[in-house]
Design an enzyme around this catalytic site. Structure first.
Site, PDB file in Angstrom:
ATOM      1  N   GLN A 178     -27.092   2.003   1.401  1.00 54.44           N
ATOM      2  CA  GLN A 178     -27.444   1.404   0.248  1.00 54.44           C
ATOM      3  C   GLN A 178     -26.644  -0.008  -0.065  1.00 54.44           C
ATOM      4  OE1 GLN A 178     -29.102   2.238  -2.407  1.00 54.44           O
ATOM      5  NE2 GLN A 178     -29.412   4.286  -1.902  1.00 54.44           N
ATOM      6  N   CYS A 323     -32.470  12.820  -2.121  1.00 56.34           N
ATOM      7  CA  CYS A 323     -32.470  13.947  -0.950  1.00 56.34           C
ATOM      8  C   CYS A 323     -32.144  15.288  -1.506  1.00 56.34           C
ATOM      9  CB  CYS A 323     -31.802  13.354   0.295  1.00 56.34           C
ATOM     10  SG  CYS A 323     -32.213  11.922   0.910  1.00 56.34           S
TER      11      CYS A 323
END
Length: 380
Positions: A178, A323
């Site tokens: 990220q 996820c």
């Protein structure tokens, strides 16, 4: 089509990335195996080499320090499992707010005999360097702490943690999936041994990522995939030339536009946070001053999570990590921050991107405001 505000889950493919990939996908293009011993293979290999150099340059690394993987999940697996296998075991330190691609690997290592310590986050979602240092033991072999949390956007003090580990001769791994394109990354300035990257978080294709493996001092890992000795023996498998080329261009653009993208995201975040501030029962997950601006995570106390998501269905936003979406439970990250199950379930992660406009934020605010007020009126 829902308004897309889920860039922390995945970003759209940037136009320059698609154009760079096309010659390696279309009929009559460059389709040879880059490991093949002929000119067509050499042409593909040159494209891979160029992309490797681009990814390396984006983080201040050398090309030979980049090992291509299928994504950050595989890179994390290679970093953790490969390190413990090469080092012959040892204690592992990580945090309770890591991505599942680290947490699940750490739990697997624990079943294989490597003790694992999980550091709790601060109330603002960050993990303090002091807490990580306090968890170290004489037998600690590996520390793994993510740079930017994928749910709250909290920025961890990885430079300080990396320095503390280096002083003690402990290997440090960072999941930076990220962070690429969101923060300036220079591995020359931070003694990180291993660093995981993902292309689809920075406008590149899905299915490709990389692990930075430092050369000096050398951070060796044991391969987790055998069968051909590709990627300097660390990751066997035929290289996906088109995906690698796309990753190279995406990383190059992400590094070049990092400051501009950050400024754009900050402007949008200021507008979004100001619009949300007056809503009743608002809970802000993470300190805006210690988070990347493109992720805004809020919850609404007293609301039912499923009802909130149904009422905001015209927005493509998340309630947690993509996820973990297959699991019915509320966000373990938000629960680690002290939120109740009900509060964590009534959370929205709004993540903006390069193409997000001010009018998109205004539309999102209108939808959220209407949903919250309607649900509260129904519950009254």
């Amino acid at each position: 089509m829902p308004l897309y505000l889920d860039h922390a889950a995945t970003t759209p493919l940037a136009e320059p990335v698609w154009e760079a990939m096309r010659p390696y996908l279309e009929p009559g293009g460059v389709h040879a195996n880059p490991a093949s011993d002929h000119e067509a293979g050499a042409e593909a290999a040159r494209a891979v080499d160029a992309a490797r150099a681009q990814v390396a340059a984006a983080i201040g690394a050398q090309p030979e320090e980049i090992v291509f993987t299928s994504g950050a999940t595989e890179a994390n697996n290679l970093a953790l499992k490969g390190s413990i296998a090469f080092l012959g075991g040892g204690h592992v330190v990580t945090t309770r707010t890591e991505h599942r691609a680290v947490l699940d690997v750490a739990q697997h290592l624990a079943t294989q005999g490597s003790p694992v310590s999980f550091v709790d986050p601060e109330p603002d979602g960050t993990v303090s360097a002091d807490a990580v240092i306090a968890a170290l033991r004489p037998d600690t072999a590996l520390v793994s702490v993510m740079w930017v949390n994928n749910e709250t956007g909290a920025i961890n003090p990885v430079a300080a943690i990396a320095a503390a580990c280096a002083e003690r001769g402990i290997r440090f791994h960072c999941d930076a999936a990220q962070a690429l394109g969101r923060l300036a990354i220079d591995v020359r300035e931070m003694p990180v041994a291993l660093l995981s990257l993902s292309a689809h978080k920075c406008y590149g294709p899905k299915g490709i990522g990389a692990l930075f493996v430092r050369r000096r001092p050398r951070a060796r890992v044991a391969a987790q995939l055998q069968g051909g000795g590709h990627e300097q023996g660390m990751r066997s498998g035929t290289l996906a030339t088109h995906q690698i080329v796309g990753f190279g261009v995406a990383a190059n653009v992400a590094a070049a536009q990092q400051a501009a993208d950050e400024a754009h995201a900050r402007t949008l975040a200021t507008r979004l946070r100001a619009g949300l501030a007056a809503l009743p029962g608002l809970l802000v997950n993470g300190d805006p001053a210690r988070c990347v601006p493109h992720i805004v995570n809020v919850a609404f106390d007293g609301l039912h999570g499923e009802a909130l998501r149904a009422a905001t269905a015209e927005l493509a936003v998340a309630s947690g990590s993509a996820c973990s979406a297959a699991h019915a439970e509320s966000s373990y990250v938000l629960r680690a921050l002290g939120r109740t199950d009900r509060q964590a379930a009534a959370a929205l992660r709004i993540s903006t991107g390069r193409g997000t406009r001010a009018e998109d934020i205004d539309r999102a605010l209108e939808v959220i405001r209407s949903a919250v007020m309607r649900l509260r009126a129904m519950a009254a």
